[in-house]
Design a protein around this motif. Structure first.
Motif, mmCIF file in Angstrom:
data_model
loop_
_atom_site.group_PDB
_atom_site.id
_atom_site.type_symbol
_atom_site.label_atom_id
_atom_site.label_comp_id
_atom_site.label_asym_id
_atom_site.label_seq_id
_atom_site.Cartn_x
_atom_site.Cartn_y
_atom_site.Cartn_z
ATOM 1 N N SER A 88 15.480 0.042 -7.434
ATOM 2 C CA SER A 88 14.022 -0.009 -7.434
ATOM 3 C C SER A 88 13.534 0.370 -6.047
ATOM 4 O O SER A 88 13.460 -0.457 -5.140
ATOM 5 N N VAL A 89 13.227 1.663 -5.876
ATOM 6 C CA VAL A 89 12.884 2.191 -4.546
ATOM 7 C C VAL A 89 11.709 1.431 -3.944
ATOM 8 O O VAL A 89 11.724 1.033 -2.776
ATOM 9 N N GLY A 90 10.686 1.214 -4.762
ATOM 10 C CA GLY A 90 9.488 0.542 -4.271
ATOM 11 C C GLY A 90 9.788 -0.841 -3.737
ATOM 12 O O GLY A 90 9.315 -1.228 -2.671
ATOM 13 N N ARG A 91 10.643 -1.588 -4.484
ATOM 14 C CA ARG A 91 10.919 -2.954 -4.054
ATOM 15 C C ARG A 91 11.683 -2.973 -2.728
ATOM 16 O O ARG A 91 11.364 -3.746 -1.821
ATOM 17 N N GLU A 141 1.669 7.841 2.242
ATOM 18 C CA GLU A 141 2.618 8.007 3.343
ATOM 19 C C GLU A 141 2.568 6.799 4.289
ATOM 20 O O GLU A 141 1.476 6.414 4.727
ATOM 21 N N PRO A 142 3.746 6.219 4.630
ATOM 22 C CA PRO A 142 3.757 5.075 5.552
ATOM 23 C C PRO A 142 3.049 5.389 6.868
ATOM 24 O O PRO A 142 2.381 4.534 7.439
ATOM 25 N N PHE A 143 3.191 6.634 7.331
ATOM 26 C CA PHE A 143 2.563 7.034 8.596
ATOM 27 C C PHE A 143 1.049 6.792 8.530
ATOM 28 O O PHE A 143 0.447 6.232 9.445
ATOM 29 N N ILE A 144 0.444 7.199 7.415
ATOM 30 C CA ILE A 144 -1.012 7.081 7.263
ATOM 31 C C ILE A 144 -1.421 5.614 7.060
ATOM 32 O O ILE A 144 -2.364 5.124 7.682
ATOM 33 N N VAL A 145 -0.656 4.915 6.191
ATOM 34 C CA VAL A 145 -0.987 3.516 5.904
ATOM 35 C C VAL A 145 -0.979 2.697 7.192
ATOM 36 O O VAL A 145 -1.935 1.973 7.495
ATOM 37 N N THR A 146 0.102 2.840 7.961
ATOM 38 C CA THR A 146 0.228 1.988 9.143
ATOM 39 C C THR A 146 -0.671 2.478 10.273
ATOM 40 O O THR A 146 -1.019 1.711 11.155
ATOM 41 N N LEU A 147 -1.061 3.761 10.221
ATOM 42 C CA LEU A 147 -2.079 4.235 11.173
ATOM 43 C C LEU A 147 -3.382 3.486 10.892
ATOM 44 O O LEU A 147 -4.090 3.074 11.812
ATOM 45 N N GLY A 148 -3.665 3.312 9.597
ATOM 46 C CA GLY A 148 -4.853 2.566 9.202
ATOM 47 C C GLY A 148 -4.774 1.105 9.597
ATOM 48 O O GLY A 148 -5.689 0.566 10.219
ATOM 49 N N THR A 149 -3.634 0.450 9.275
ATOM 50 C CA THR A 149 -3.539 -0.978 9.576
ATOM 51 C C THR A 149 -3.439 -1.208 11.089
ATOM 52 O O THR A 149 -3.846 -2.252 11.579
ATOM 53 N N MET A 150 -2.909 -0.229 11.812
ATOM 54 C CA MET A 150 -2.895 -0.341 13.275
ATOM 55 C C MET A 150 -4.323 -0.553 13.775
ATOM 56 O O MET A 150 -4.589 -1.446 14.584
ATOM 57 N N GLY A 151 -5.251 0.257 13.267
ATOM 58 C CA GLY A 151 -6.655 0.114 13.651
ATOM 59 C C GLY A 151 -7.238 -1.210 13.183
ATOM 60 O O GLY A 151 -7.959 -1.876 13.920
ATOM 61 N N ILE A 168 0.845 -1.200 0.000
ATOM 62 C CA ILE A 168 0.000 0.000 0.000
ATOM 63 C C ILE A 168 0.882 1.253 0.000
ATOM 64 O O ILE A 168 0.594 2.237 -0.667
ATOM 65 N N VAL A 169 2.016 1.170 0.731
ATOM 66 C CA VAL A 169 2.928 2.318 0.772
ATOM 67 C C VAL A 169 3.538 2.560 -0.609
ATOM 68 O O VAL A 169 3.547 3.689 -1.100
ATOM 69 N N THR A 170 4.037 1.472 -1.239
ATOM 70 C CA THR A 170 4.819 1.667 -2.461
ATOM 71 C C THR A 170 3.954 1.697 -3.710
ATOM 72 O O THR A 170 4.096 2.590 -4.536
ATOM 73 N N VAL A 171 3.040 0.735 -3.854
ATOM 74 C CA VAL A 171 2.194 0.725 -5.056
ATOM 75 C C VAL A 171 1.107 1.794 -4.941
ATOM 76 O O VAL A 171 0.832 2.530 -5.885
ATOM 77 N N GLY A 172 0.505 1.881 -3.744
ATOM 78 C CA GLY A 172 -0.542 2.878 -3.539
ATOM 79 C C GLY A 172 0.004 4.275 -3.378
ATOM 80 O O GLY A 172 -0.737 5.248 -3.421
ATOM 81 N N LYS A 173 1.325 4.378 -3.148
ATOM 82 C CA LYS A 173 1.991 5.677 -2.972
ATOM 83 C C LYS A 173 1.298 6.532 -1.912
ATOM 84 O O LYS A 173 0.855 7.651 -2.172
#
Lengths: 331, 316
Positions: free
Chosen positions: A222-225, A133-143, A126-131
């Motif tokens: 490959s930054v995403g990988r 912010e990791p902060f937001i993505v993991t805030l979501g998955t934390m919940g 989600i961070v790399t393909v969805g582009k």
């Protein structure tokens, strides 16, 4: 000609020491000395063993976080993820007990490693393909992970099958040549982590991506990988921590791993890894995790601080440790 | 055009749904409680749902709706939704926090709804028609009296506190009052935040700090689970009692089995929500006036009466 081949002038010893690198270890020694002065029992073998063993969960997860943070990411979901994979592991083992007996533990360990890696992959993609912010993505998955463990347990407890308690117990309480298993596991994780981060192409790319994403991209990385793999490593580390955690209390609850993400980030940062990425220090991270647990231990062993102020003192010590590191940084 | 038809259809449907309610004098009891996020609230949700099932089955003229909310803000929204859509005849509420919920409950009351408050009180007690709660002071003092009697009036105990709240303060106050006049000394008292992991660590530290401990009081059973593991690991044998509180089923099982280290338990039962719902229902069916304050006691649970407090299907 002679100028080029001349041996480099040796700098004075004090300047050759990288103070940021060894800072966490000096802090550890200082804390141990303070501890000894406060309470002679502090240095007893049992107490030190307890403290270091307890820090193993945070240490193991923080090794993974060192990868994520040094590659310029952040993972707020590790505490919830730990609770979630622990719950999955226990339910899976309990379901297998009738057919497999104690072998269910091995199956559970294999499963939890896969689930952890997948959970990390989920965050990473989600961070790399969805582009995002990791902060937001993991805030979501934390919940998400916290809600899933609460749902799986009906808000209560998921206990491990009684017949598995005894065969599984040694993974937390046992020892090899006098060293508790969780300590050995976290050392092994740290050795592997240090090897990957310092000695492999992937490790160097991690730091490069964290230091400057654009430059890394132009140099063909490959930054995403790289970022995705860092999150997968984080997930595997969470799963390893879960394996050591289950036999301790033999249950997963909605409060399992609560606020671990903050402890993990604190351990990584105390250890000398920059929060903005670009540089990771595995052994510093391990020292950071032990420092956190040791401060908590000292607060209980000392008698002169009100129970209401313990958290404040812990906060002050962490901030001082960071300030000392900051001002002793080499130019 | 389509939009108007749709609105008309919704209006008609609402009317149709509402008609039978008026015809049979249907009474609606709305139950608003915190979502399950740890053992005790999980027990509250379980008992609330059981009560709803049982009352809905027993009294056709009463409908009990249970609504859980993960936070105080969410609970306020839930109250607004409930008043807007169902206009409940009674509200049974276990408020997340006293200050934040007082205003919203007042407005539900102003619409003519009967208000039952459970466990945590509102800042303005005149809003409630009925108040049902456990006795936190008794949780502490009942345990303290057991220790005084069974340690022969002297000994050293360590205490684990929960999260700094009124509930925790009252339990500690009850415990300290219960020990007064005896020679039992509280060696140490620290927070473990009602969390078994933190309790495990804290108990290890207590064991390192004190070479001799006669008894441990954890004030909550989640913490007691961590304490028991730490004691077992240490191999220490001088600790005679490790006691908790709240009535978790794992601990009640120990009491039933006659466990030497945990022979008793004190309830702060999540089933109090059920008591409150039943009492509220009583006045709609049988015209039993129930206004007032009910304080459930925290009696000593021993091997003899443990069955009464054992709910094998509850998650807590």
């Amino acid at each position: 000609m002679t100028d080029i081949t001349a041996p480099p002038v040796r700098e004075p010893l004090v300047q050759r020491i990288n103070w940021v690198e060894i800072g966490p270890f000096i802090a550890l020694v200082l804390l141990a000395v303070v501890g000894m002065l406060i309470n002679p029992d502090f240095l007893s073998a049992t107490n030190i063993t307890n403290v270091v063993t307890r820090s193993a969960f945070i240490a193991i997860i923080a090794v993974g976080a060192t990868f994520v943070i040094s590659s310029g990411g952040l993972d707020l979901s590790v505490g919830s993820m730990a609770a979630f994979v622990t719950g999955i592991m226990i339910m899976f083992m309990n379901a297998l007990v009738p057919s497999m007996g104690a072998n269910a533990i091995i199956a559970g360990m294999a499963l939890v490693l896969c689930v952890g890696a997948l959970a990390g992959l989920f965050n990473g993609l989600i961070v790399t393909v969805g582009k995002i912010e990791p902060f937001i993505v993991t805030l979501g998955t934390m919940g998400i992970f916290r809600a899933l463990i609460t749902f799986m347990s009906d808000g209560g407890t998921i206990p491990i099958d009684r017949s598995l308690r005894d065969p599984f117990r040694p993974v937390y309480y046992g020892n090899l040549a006098g060293i508790p298993i969780p300590i050995l596991v976290s050392l092994a994780v740290a050795v592997v982590g240090a090897f990957i981060l310092y000695r492999t192409k992937f490790g160097r790319r991690c730091a490069a991506v964290g230091a400057n994403e654009e430059v890394a991209r132009f140099s063909g990385i490959s930054v995403g990988r790289v970022r995705t793999i860092a999150f997968v490593i984080q997930g595997i580390c969470v799963a390893i921590a879960a394996i050591c955690y289950v036999p301790r209390l033999g249950a997963a609850t909605p409060t399992t791993g609560l606020l671990w993400e903050l402890q993990v980030i604190t351990a990584v940062v105390i250890g000398g890894t920059a929060l903005r990425g670009g540089k990771g220090r595995i052994w510093g991270t391990i020292a950071g995790a032990v420092i956190l647990e040791m401060i908590a231990n000292l607060m209980v062993l000392s008698d002169f601080i009100s129970e209401y102020l313990v958290a404040a003192v812990q906060g002050v010590i962490i901030i001082i440790a960071m300030l000392v590191q900051r001002f002793s940084k080499q130019p | 055009m389509l939009r108007r038809n749709l609105l008309g259809a919704i209006g008609l449907a609402t009317l149709l749904a509402a008609v039978p309610a008026f015809a049979q004098e249907q009474k609606v009891i709305a139950v608003s409680i915190p979502a399950a996020d740890h053992g005790w609230t999980a027990g509250v949700v379980y008992h609330a749902q059981k009560a709803a099932e049982e009352i809905n089955a027993a009294f056709p003229n009463i409908e009990v709706i249970v609504k859980t909310s993960p936070s105080a803000t969410a609970q306020v929204s839930a109250l607004e939704d409930l008043s807007a859509t169902r206009q409940p005849d009674a509200l049974v509420i276990l408020p997340h926090s006293s200050e934040e919920l007082t205003g919203p409950v007042q407005s539900v009351k102003d619409a003519g709804t009967f208000i039952t408050v459970v466990d945590r009180g509102l800042t303005d007690p005149t809003i409630q028609d009925l108040y049902v709660a456990g006795d936190n002071i008794a949780v502490g003092s009942t345990t303290a009296k057991f220790l005084v009697d069974n340690l022969g009036g002297k000994g050293d105990v360590v205490v684990l506190r929960g999260i700094p709240t009124v509930i925790d303060d009252e339990r500690i106050q009850g415990f300290e009052e219960g020990l007064e006049g005896s020679d039992i000394k509280i060696l140490d008292i620290q927070y473990a935040n009602w969390n078994s992991d933190e309790a495990f660590s804290l108990m290890q530290d207590y064991l390192a700090k004190y070479p001799h401990i006669d008894a441990v009081w954890a004030n909550d059973d989640d913490m007691l689970l961590g304490v028991l593991e730490a004691i077992e690991q240490s191999g220490r044998t001088e600790i005679k009692y490790a006691l908790g509180g709240n009535g978790m089923k794992e601990i009640i099982e120990k009491v039933k089995a006659g466990d030497a280290m945990t022979p008793i338990e004190t309830p702060y039962p999540p089933s109090m929500i059920k008591t409150a719902i039943y009492m509220t229902a009583a006045q709609f069916n049988g015209q039993a006036p129930v206004r007032g304050t009910v304080k459930l006691d925290a009696p000593l649970i021993t091997q003899d009466n443990a069955d009464e407090y054992y709910f094998p299907d509850s998650p807590f």
